[in-house]
Design an enzyme around this catalytic site. Structure first.
Site, mmCIF file in Angstrom:
data_model
loop_
_atom_site.group_PDB
_atom_site.id
_atom_site.type_symbol
_atom_site.label_atom_id
_atom_site.label_comp_id
_atom_site.label_asym_id
_atom_site.label_seq_id
_atom_site.Cartn_x
_atom_site.Cartn_y
_atom_site.Cartn_z
ATOM 1 N N ASP A 1 0.867 -1.175 0.000
ATOM 2 C CA ASP A 1 0.000 0.000 0.000
ATOM 3 C C ASP A 1 0.911 1.236 0.000
ATOM 4 O O ASP A 1 2.137 1.143 0.135
ATOM 5 C CB ASP A 1 -0.985 -0.024 1.183
ATOM 6 C CG ASP A 1 -2.212 0.855 0.892
ATOM 7 O OD1 ASP A 1 -2.152 1.693 -0.025
ATOM 8 O OD2 ASP A 1 -3.240 0.699 1.576
ATOM 9 N N PHE A 2 0.277 2.380 -0.160
ATOM 10 C CA PHE A 2 0.994 3.629 -0.368
ATOM 11 C C PHE A 2 1.941 3.935 0.807
ATOM 12 O O PHE A 2 1.488 4.160 1.918
ATOM 13 C CB PHE A 2 -0.043 4.752 -0.509
ATOM 14 C CG PHE A 2 0.455 6.016 -1.130
ATOM 15 C CD1 PHE A 2 0.186 6.305 -2.461
ATOM 16 C CD2 PHE A 2 1.180 6.942 -0.386
ATOM 17 C CE1 PHE A 2 0.638 7.476 -3.045
ATOM 18 C CE2 PHE A 2 1.633 8.109 -0.967
ATOM 19 C CZ PHE A 2 1.366 8.384 -2.296
#
Ligand code: BGC
Length: 748
Positions: free
Chosen positions: A259-260
């Protein structure tokens, strides 16, 4: 992979330097126009894929021409000409904004959801995208958690059916088709179990619960061929998913992306420093290596793979084989997407013109928005309204607001084309409409600022609250019926949008009470991204229609239902609590040693649960009304005594439309295993079917059960079915079942 593809990739990888391989693992934001340093990185083979902007529409990926120019740099100006992945959060439609996923789940209609995902894929690919960060498969049972809006509710079985449909719709029959995108199932895993409903929070979840509740939608999506998976920000059972090698093994064969910025965020989790002396001064070094070793193949905006892994390889802490495996996974995804065969296939202007905002999508959007709505109450058959000569007061801060109805994650949505409930109603012939805002969505300045992070969606009326209410009350007094459109602003749900009070904001509640006090019949239309606590509303307001964030056609869809041009058919996919103190609350709660009848026996200390209120939900899982009534005959089992692994049980039920209008019923089948070696859920959904019935018509549904449906993780986590009694319950929702009991013995 065919032998040809394997040979092609072997050859390509043999020509790649370590830096080029690491470049493929690097996923970074895309900003159009492309900054010089990004262009230089693409030219140098230091980027494997780009993702659209997260916050500001102007920061996003802007369509085929601009994106083609970026792909041209990769293909024509980098040494090996490897095309880029282009990703975006296409969560519920793209330009044509469809209802939020939680709303779509309430259709209980995988075919329709597949069609919705197909539309999203067509629009995404028309823009040049080849990868979408969707579907979100997180089971969620805590409505405080804002991201409940992005998923399919609380049930693993329904979630699994929807997961398959989403993957089919996004990926189509062939990923290489220029109208297909690679799906990314997220967030692996148990992100929805965030403690306290606080976003990004960790969870402590038994392995049995992981297997029974959180995994099934992911496994179903993998079976359906999902091409990629995104890991979760959370640490589950103490290990952040980005470092959990055992967990990631379950995702073998799909491209695994962080994820980011989640790899560096493991530093804040408390990992990375002081571990075995490995670069203790540089936790990003330690954690990037750990994530790669665990199986995370692409690093989204963490920058550690690009900047640290070469040193890890040089020091022998990361093997060349580990880098190769990750690189190959990225390249394989690109092969499957057809990017090597034709890197520009998704940049076809003619197809874009055809596929963006196509009128047929609006028709589907309207159907989806209507079928997602759940009618919770309709006292005295207040709905549907007869439009001819009707004087209607349409009030509330969300009545004349199309933008918020697009919901969270609609950054690329066609805002101008969205239609409000007020406009949807005004388009109905015969009705006289008087509108008043009546209240702001929220009146807290800090909250308003937070809600406007993606644009000025939430305003404040300069008038005092009392004046606004007085205007709305005057409109109500002059009307036959009041439609109050209340609820949440778009950004009150979604990422980083948890709420501790999940009732209507106080200023809206004050408006509703004032409208109720006029004595006029009130229809409450809710715009919302989560279950809300509405005990007062459920008691006093005669009609309540949940319209969620219905997308660009929310207004016309709500009007269709209010005036009976369609009948509501949505059913809840989450349990609605009475009070936030009851959460988490799901229908499949396990039986306790003192079950009793908690509400019937509140004085009995052995059964009561809360001193200060009911322990039952306000609206149960599966619940929803229509404009007609259905009667269920008792379910009939084709056998009551079965034996062996291969036996099949069929349970049928006849359902009759006993009302005066056509309607659609969602017939639900639940299984109870009343005696087992471990404590089991009181019931679990195992099947559902939709029946469209004319007045007086009877339809029959036959559900099949096999021992796979009986199985569960035993105390040592083996999936077993335990012979004995089973109860099959069929009905319109989880709390209204008629049952039939069977015995299923071991060995034939
Ligand atoms: C979210 C993901 C999303 C990613 C990229 C993260 O903050 O958790 O769901 O796909 O950003 O936008």
């Amino acid at each position: 992979m065919t032998a040809d593809t394997t040979a092609f990739l072997d050859d390509l990888m043999a020509r790649m330097t370590l830096d080029e391989k690491l470049g493929q693992l690097n996923l970074v934001t895309g900003n159009i126009p492309l900054p010089d340093d990004r262009a230089a990185d693409i030219r140098a083979g230091r980027i494997g894929g780009m993702l659209g902007g997260l916050v500001d529409c102007t920061f996003g990926v802007h369509g085929p021409a601009a994106l083609r120019a970026v792909q041209e740099i990769a293909v024509n100006e980098s040494r090996l000409g490897i095309p880029l992945l282009f990703a975006y959060d296409v969560i519920h439609g793209h330009h044509t904004v469809l209802p939020i996923p939680l709303a779509l789940s309430c259709t209980w209609n995988p075919d329709l959801i597949e069609a919705a995902a197909r539309v999203a894929a067509r629009e995404a690919t028309a823009c040049g995208l080849n990868w979408v960060f969707s579907p979100m498969l997180d089971i969620a049972r805590d409505p405080r958690w804002g991201r409940i809006a992005e998923g399919s509710g609380e049930d693993p079985y329904l979630g699994a059916r929807i997961a398959e449909a989403m993957v089919r719709g996004l990926q189509g029959d062939d990923l290489a088709d220029p109208e297909s995108v690679m799906a990314c199932i997220k967030h692996f895993i148990a992100y929805g179990a965030a403690e306290g409903g606080r976003d990004y929070n960790n969870a402590d979840v038994s392995l049995a619960r992981l297997m029974e509740v959180y995994l099934p939608p992911f496994l179903a999506a993998l079976n359906a061929g999902a091409g990629s998976a995104m890991l979760s920000f959370a640490a589950v059972n103490r290990i952040p998913s980005h470092a959990d090698a055992d967990l990631l093994r379950l995702l073998d064969g799909v491209l695994k992306v962080s994820d980011f910025n989640a790899i560096p965020e493991m530093i804040a989790h408390g990992l990375g420093d002081e571990r075995g002396g490995i670069d203790a001064d540089d936790p990003l070094q330690t954690l990037s290596e750990r994530a790669l070793r665990a199986g995370v193949q692409m690093d989204m905006m963490g920058h550690g793979y690009a900047s640290r892994l070469a040193a890890g390889v040089a020091a022998g802490r990361v093997s060349a084989a580990e880098v190769d495996a990750a690189c190959r996974a990225v390249l394989e995804a690109k092969v499957k997407l057809g990017l090597f065969a034709d890197p520009f296939a998704r940049f076809d202007e003619a197809r874009a013109a055809r596929n963006l905002r196509a009128p047929a999508y609006r028709t589907l959007a309207r159907q989806l928005a209507a079928d997602s709505c759940v009618l919770l109450k309709n006292a005295g058959d207040l709905l549907p309204l007869a439009p001819e000569g009707l004087k209607l007061a349409v009030v509330g801060p969300l009545a004349d607001d199309a933008w918020n109805l697009l919901g969270p994650w609609s950054f690329q949505g066609d805002r101008e084309g969205a239609v409000s409930v007020l406009d949807g109603i005004r388009a109905v012939p015969g009705v006289t409409v008087r509108h008043a805002r009546g209240a702001d969505i929220v009146d807290d300045a800090r909250m308003i600022e937070l809600l406007n992070f993606a644009g000025p969606k939430v305003g404040r009326d300069p008038r005092p609250a009392a004046e606004m209410i007085a205007e709305a009350v005057a409109a109500a007094r002059a009307a036959d019926v009041v439609v109050a459109v209340l609820g949440e602003a778009a950004e009150m749900s979604g990422e980083a949008a948890s709420r501790m009070d999940i009732g209507l904001p106080a200023c809206q509640r004050a408006l509703l009470e004032a409208l109720h006090a006029t004595g006029k019949p009130v229809v409450l239309v809710l715009a919302n991204g989560r279950p809300l606590t509405l005990p007062w509303e459920a008691e006093h307001v005669p009609a309540i229609l949940v319209s969620w964030f219905g997308g660009c056609e929310a207004g016309p869809a709500v009007a269709d239902l209010l005036f009976g041009r369609r009948a509501p058919s949505g059913r809840l996919t989450t349990t609605w609590p009475r009070h936030v103190g009851q959460v988490p609350l799901a229908y499949d709660r396990a039986t306790t040693g003192r079950p009793g009848s908690r509400d019937a026996d509140p004085g009995k200390y052995t059964t009561r649960c809360y001193l200060d209120g009911s322990s039952e939900p306000l609206f149960p899982f599966g619940f929803g009304l229509g404009f007609t009534t259905f009667a269920y005959a008792p379910p009939v089992a084709d056998a009551t005594d079965l034996a062996g692994d291969d036996a099949v049980l069929t349970v049928s039920v006849a359902v009759t439309n006993t009302g005066g209008r056509a309607g659609e019923e969602t017939v639900q089948m639940y299984l109870t295993d009343p005696v087992a070696s471990v404590v089991r859920p009181g019931k679990q959904l195992k099947g559902f079917a939709k029946l469209a019935l004319a007045p007086g018509e009877t339809g029959t549904v036959a559900f099949r059960l096999t021992t796979a449906d009986l199985a569960f993780p035993d105390a040592s986590l083996r999936r077993v079915w335990e012979p004995g009694r089973f109860i099959v319950g069929i009905g319109p929702h989880a709390d209204a079942l008629q049952t039939v009991e069977v015995t299923w013995r071991a060995g034939a």
